[in-house]
Design an enzyme around this catalytic site. Sequence first.
Site, PDB file in Angstrom:
ATOM      1  N   GLY A  72       0.821  -1.201   0.000  1.00 48.40           N
ATOM      2  CA  GLY A  72       0.000   0.000   0.000  1.00 48.40           C
ATOM      3  C   GLY A  72       0.856   1.253   0.000  1.00 48.40           C
ATOM      4  O   GLY A  72       2.041   1.219   0.341  1.00 48.40           O
ATOM      5  N   CYS A  73       0.251   2.352  -0.361  1.00 49.43           N
ATOM      6  CA  CYS A  73       1.002   3.602  -0.487  1.00 49.43           C
ATOM      7  C   CYS A  73       1.486   4.089   0.873  1.00 49.43           C
ATOM      8  O   CYS A  73       2.670   4.392   1.049  1.00 49.43           O
ATOM      9  CB  CYS A  73       0.157   4.650  -1.186  1.00 49.43           C
ATOM     10  SG  CYS A  73      -1.505   4.859  -0.497  1.00 49.43           S
ATOM     11  N   TYR A  74       0.593   4.162   1.845  1.00 46.06           N
ATOM     12  CA  TYR A  74       1.025   4.592   3.176  1.00 46.06           C
ATOM     13  C   TYR A  74       2.053   3.627   3.763  1.00 46.06           C
ATOM     14  O   TYR A  74       3.088   4.065   4.291  1.00 46.06           O
ATOM     15  CB  TYR A  74      -0.174   4.698   4.122  1.00 46.06           C
ATOM     16  CG  TYR A  74      -1.086   5.881   3.913  1.00 46.06           C
ATOM     17  CD1 TYR A  74      -0.609   7.189   4.016  1.00 46.06           C
ATOM     18  CD2 TYR A  74      -2.430   5.701   3.661  1.00 46.06           C
ATOM     19  CE1 TYR A  74      -1.471   8.278   3.862  1.00 46.06           C
ATOM     20  CE2 TYR A  74      -3.297   6.789   3.505  1.00 46.06           C
ATOM     21  CZ  TYR A  74      -2.811   8.070   3.616  1.00 46.06           C
ATOM     22  OH  TYR A  74      -3.657   9.139   3.481  1.00 46.06           O
TER      23      TYR A  74
END
Lengths: 345, 345, 345, 345
Positions: free
Chosen positions: A148-150
Site C-alpha cells: 500500500g502507499c502509506y
Amino acid sequence: MVRVSIIGATGYTGVELVRLLTRHPQVEVAALTSQSYAGRRLGEVYPHLAAALGETVLTDDVEAAVAGAGYVFLAMPHGQAAEPAALALAAGKRVIDLSADFRLPGETYAAWYAQAAPAPALLDQAVYGLAELYGPEVAGARLVANPGCYPTSALLALAPAVRASLVDIGSIIIDAKSGVSGSGRQPALGSLFCEADEGLHPYGVATHRHTPEIEAQLSRLAGTPVVVSFTPHLVPMTRGILSTIYAGLRGGVGEEEVSRVYMEFYQDKPFVRVLPPGTWPHTKWVYGSNYCLLGLTVDRRTNRLVLAAAIDNLVKGASGQAVQNFNLMAGFPEAAGLEGLGIFP
Amino acid sequence: MVRVSIIGATGYTGVELVRLLTRHPQVEVAALTSQSYAGRRLGEVYPHLAAALGETVLTDDVEAAVAGAGYVFLAMPHGQAAEPAALALAAGKRVIDLSADFRLPGETYAAWYAQAAPAPALLDQAVYGLAELYGPEVAGARLVANPGCYPTSALLALAPAVRASLVDIGSIIIDAKSGVSGSGRQPALGSLFCEADEGLHPYGVATHRHTPEIEAQLSRLAGTPVVVSFTPHLVPMTRGILSTIYAGLRGGVGEEEVSRVYMEFYQDKPFVRVLPPGTWPHTKWVYGSNYCLLGLTVDRRTNRLVLAAAIDNLVKGASGQAVQNFNLMAGFPEAAGLEGLGIFP
Amino acid sequence: MVRVSIIGATGYTGVELVRLLTRHPQVEVAALTSQSYAGRRLGEVYPHLAAALGETVLTDDVEAAVAGAGYVFLAMPHGQAAEPAALALAAGKRVIDLSADFRLPGETYAAWYAQAAPAPALLDQAVYGLAELYGPEVAGARLVANPGCYPTSALLALAPAVRASLVDIGSIIIDAKSGVSGSGRQPALGSLFCEADEGLHPYGVATHRHTPEIEAQLSRLAGTPVVVSFTPHLVPMTRGILSTIYAGLRGGVGEEEVSRVYMEFYQDKPFVRVLPPGTWPHTKWVYGSNYCLLGLTVDRRTNRLVLAAAIDNLVKGASGQAVQNFNLMAGFPEAAGLEGLGIFP
Amino acid sequence: MVRVSIIGATGYTGVELVRLLTRHPQVEVAALTSQSYAGRRLGEVYPHLAAALGETVLTDDVEAAVAGAGYVFLAMPHGQAAEPAALALAAGKRVIDLSADFRLPGETYAAWYAQAAPAPALLDQAVYGLAELYGPEVAGARLVANPGCYPTSALLALAPAVRASLVDIGSIIIDAKSGVSGSGRQPALGSLFCEADEGLHPYGVATHRHTPEIEAQLSRLAGTPVVVSFTPHLVPMTRGILSTIYAGLRGGVGEEEVSRVYMEFYQDKPFVRVLPPGTWPHTKWVYGSNYCLLGLTVDRRTNRLVLAAAIDNLVKGASGQAVQNFNLMAGFPEAAGLEGLGIFP
C-alpha cells in the site's frame, strides 16, 4: 521483450502503469482491460497517453488478456483480485497485484476489511513486494502483493531503526499526509475539488486499513508484535505522501549512529535516498518519480527520533513499485523504465 | 556523445533542461553555471535531480563552461544573453538561447522592452526556433532563438489557418492563460502562493512583450503585417499554458476544411496533436511533456474559428523545445530525450 | 423580521444562501429543504454553519416550507423549479429562483436546454434579476429569475458600453474562466480534485447554455439582436469567475470617454466598482463577497475595448445576488446582509 | 464607539484585522500605519477592502496613530513591537500585540529567538491572550500578548486533557500543518507558488520557535514542566492550521470521560466546538472564521488519545483572536465583529 497485460488499466494506478511501461525498454503491452471503457481507444479516454499506446483498444476480455502475456498486473479495487489472480497463476503467469488482497493474513484481512479474504488459498504463495526489504523473495515469486502507499512510506522510514533496534517498539506514531489521487477515480463527494481544495483533515483515525499492513511488516522486522498509531490526512494536492514518524529512542542512541545505520541500510538501493540531517523531504521533489526521500533527526530534548518519508503515492506507492518488482521477477535491471526524475517545479 | 553546457542552470527553465538532457541518450553535460549557487552541488540545491547529476558542482565560470561544450544552452533572464552568446559563437559553438534577446528585430525589441536590443550584430544569424515551422533553418543554425512560451502556443494554433488564408487576418484575438512558473523563480509579490492561489487575473493587457513576437511570426506566415489582441492571465497552477483564440473565417470556410488543413499541416510533426472537433485540450494532459494539443471548432452562429492550444510552458514552451531544436541542429532524432508522456493525474 | 425558506438548501448555492441570510438583520429562516439530507441537522451536514443554524433539521416537506415563509428561494438544479415556484406563487409568496428556468423565453430555453421550458405559464411574471440594470422591476416582482453566474459577469462588464453604443455590436467575444464550484456538488468525474487540479481547459465552446441568456439581455440593451462568442473555461480554484471581453470600438471612442461612461453608469451601485484604467481585477479580491470589479482599457493598436469582470460565482453570481434581489423586493437596504468584504489572502 | 489604530496594517494579519474591525459595530479606525505603503490609499493597495476603508490614507506616523486611539493593535514582525508598545502604554493606551515579543519569559525568548527579548521591562504586565483560558486576566490587561497560530490550535486541543490530568504529560506529540499565509507577505523563495504548490514538507523539526510557547502554557496548566515534540508542516493552501496530537492516556480513561471533560471545558466558549467522536475537523470549515473545531478519539489499541484542532491561522490564529481579546478588554460581547461563518466551499 516480455509481454505484459494490465487488468484494470483505466484507474489512476492503471494509467500510471501504462505511462511507465511504455518507457520500459524490454516490455511489450499485450492487453489493457477496462470495465468502464471497453471498446474505446486508450488515447481517447486518456489523451496524455495518446502518443504511446493511444490506438490500443481497451478490452473487457480478462481471459484473453491474461493468456497473451507472461506477466499480469492487477490494478483493481480491493476485493476483486482473487479471480484474475487465480486464473493467471493457473495458466503459469506471474502476477503483480496492486490491491490489498494478498498483503495480509486471512484473519487480519477479515478483521480490518469487514469481509473474508478474497483468496485464502493463494495467500501462501504471495510475497510482500517491498523491494528494498525482500528483493530476493520477490525475484522468485509467482505472486507479488504490491504494498500500500502509506505502508510503503512508513516502512521505508522505519525499517532501519526497527531492524537495528534503535527505537522503543511500543512508541511508534505515524502521522501521514496524502494527495487526493490515493482515493482513486470513482466520483465521490470527498474527492471533489471543492471539498478537498484549500483545506485538510484527518480521516480513518485509529481505524485505517493500512494500519495492520504496517504492523505486520514491522512485527516481522522486529521479531515481536508491534502496534502503532497511524493517522492519515487528506491534503490538497494530487500526488504525494509524506509520513512524519515519531519513536522513542533506546538509551544512548545519537544522531550520528542513526544516520550511519540509515545510510548503510540503503546504500545499494537505487530508489531510497537518505537526506543529510536537517534536510527535510518535499513530496514535490519526487513528483512523478519512483524515489523515496528520507529525512531524520534525533531530538535530544524529547529523546525521540523524528523521521519523514516522501514518495509519489502513484509511483513508488503503487505503479512504479509494481514495475520495480516486475523487474526483479523478470531479471531486468531494478530501475528499468523507472529512470524518470521528479518533475519540479 | 555530444557535450553541452547550460548557462543559468538553476532557474526553472535551467533545471528543466537538466531533467530532460539527463534522459537524452547522446548527451553528456559538460558544465552547469549558476550565479546564485556557484560552488554548491546540484543535488543539494535541487534534490529532485539528485539521482542524475546530483554530484555536479555548479560553477560561475561561463568561459570554461562554454569552452568545454559543443552546444551551449542559455537559460538566463532577458537582456543577459548577448555576452555568453557572442563568446560561444566566437569559439565556434552552437547556441540555443531561451531568452527573448534574439527573437525580435532590433527596433521592435527596443520599442517593447524599453531598452536597446542586447546584441544587434548577432541578430542576423539568429533563427527563430519554432521547429514545426522552421525545422530546416533550425537544423543549419548556429544561433537559435527559442520561442517564448505564449508565442509557441499561439503560433502552433494559428499557423495552419494563417498560412492557408482561412481567417480574416485583422480579427485575431488571443486570450492566454498561464501557470505561475512562467514568472520564474525570483521571489516577487505576485508569485507568492497566497497572492496567486485560488484566483486569477489578467495582466499586461495590450502591452505584453510577447505580442510583437506573435505578430512578427504571423506577419511572416501571412506575408502581410498582422496586428493581434493578446491578453495573458495568471492561473493558480504551476505549469501549463492554454491559449484560446478567436478569428473571423473567410467566406464559406467550414469545419471539415479547417480540420483537414490542420491535420495535414501537422501530420509529420511528432509533438503536435490535432484533437477531433469537439474535444478540447486540458493543459494537464501535457504536464511535463513536450506535446502541444490543439482543439478547434467552427462556430457557424458567429462565423468564427475558435482554437485552443495547450502546452507545458516549461517544456514545449521553453526547455523541451530547446532540446527539440538541439536535436535538429545535431542531427539526432527530433524526439530524442523528449519521449516522456504527460503526468496525469 | 421577514420569514424566508430555502428550497434546496444543501447544494453549494443553498448553503451560501444560508451563510448570507444568517447575517441578515431582518431575516428569519423558516425552513430549509433537502432531498439528500432530510431529517438531519444542518450543522452535522455542514459544520461551517453549525454556529448559526446548526440545530435546524432539514426537511423534505416543500409545501410546509413554502407555507411558513413570505419569501421563497429556489436553489435547485435546472428543470426542477416549476413546481415549487407555482406552489409558492399560488400561495401569494414571492419567489427568487436561482436556476435557469425563468431566465429565457420558452423557445430559446427549448432550443438550448434540449427540453421544454418547465413552466411557460409563469414566464410572463418573471423579472430578470440583474439588480444594477433592472432594480425597479425587481422591486415590484413576484418572481425573480436570478441571473446565471457567467451572464452576471459578462453583462455587468458590457452593459455600459452596449447601452451607450460605444462598441460594434457584432464583434463581442467573451472568454470566461470559472472556479469548480460552478459545477455544483454532484460527484462527477470532471469535478474531481485530481481531474481539475493543476490544469485548465475550455468546455462547451460555442454551445454553452449561458450564451442565449447573455445574448437576450444584450439584445434588450442594444435594442437590436446581438450574437456573441462565449467560451467558458474550468480553472483550478473553488470560487470566482473572470470574464475577459473584447469588442471593436465605434470610430473615435477613446479611453477617457469609456471610463467616464462606466463610472457614471455604476456611480450609485453599491456592488460594482470600476477600477482605474490599467488596474485589472483579481477574482481573489472578491472571494466570499458580493462585489463585481471591472477593469477596462482601450487598445489603440487594435481599436478594441478590452474589459475584465471579476465576481465570486457563488455570491454575486448566485446567492449574494439573490439576497440583493430579495432586499429590493422587501424594501430593505440593497446591501443588507451583504456587507462582508472579500477574504484576502 | 472606541477608536483603534493598527500599527503594521498592510501585512496579512494587518489587513485581516482591518477586514474584521470594519464589521465591528463599536469600533472606529483611527489610523493605519504601513512602512511599505505610507501615503497610498488602502483601497489601492488592497482592493478587497476598497468598499470599507478604501479611502483611508496609510501613514508611517506611528506616534500620531497611537495618540489618536484608545486601543492599539501591533501587527508587525517579531522583534519590532517593543518601541510602539512602550509608546502606547506610556500614553495610557491599551495594547494587543500579535507578535511573539511578549509571549515568553525573557530567557526563553533569548534561547529560541537568538536575540534578547525586545522589551523585558514590559513583560510583567503582558497577559497571554488565549481568551478561552485566561479571559478574566485579558479583560483587565493593558498589554495582551496574542498567541501564536500553532500554539492556539495546540493549546485549545490539549488544555482540557492536561488540566484534568487525563494524559501522560511526557508523551505529547504535536504534528501540525499550516497554510502558506503563516509565512507572511515578504517575498521569499519558500513562499512562492511554484515551490509550495502540489507538495508538502516538514520544517523547523524539533527547533520551531512556537515550541517553547506551547510548553510554557502547558506547564502552567499542568503545574509541572512539560516538554513536547512539535513538528510544523507547510501545506499547499492559503489559510488554515490543523494540529494532530497524540498523548498516552492515564490508566483507565475512556472516550466517554474524555468527551465529557472536553464538552464541559468549552461549554460557554463561543468559538470552540467539540465535534462528536468520529467526526474530524476540516480546516476549510473554519475558513475566514474565528472558530476552532476539535475532534478526538481514544484509541484502545494503543491507549492513546488522538486530538485534532482546526483553525484559520489568520483569524483565530491571529487577527480574530486579537479582536476577541480586544472585546474582552473593552467590555464588548466576546463575539462582536466575529460573527462571520466559515466560507465553504
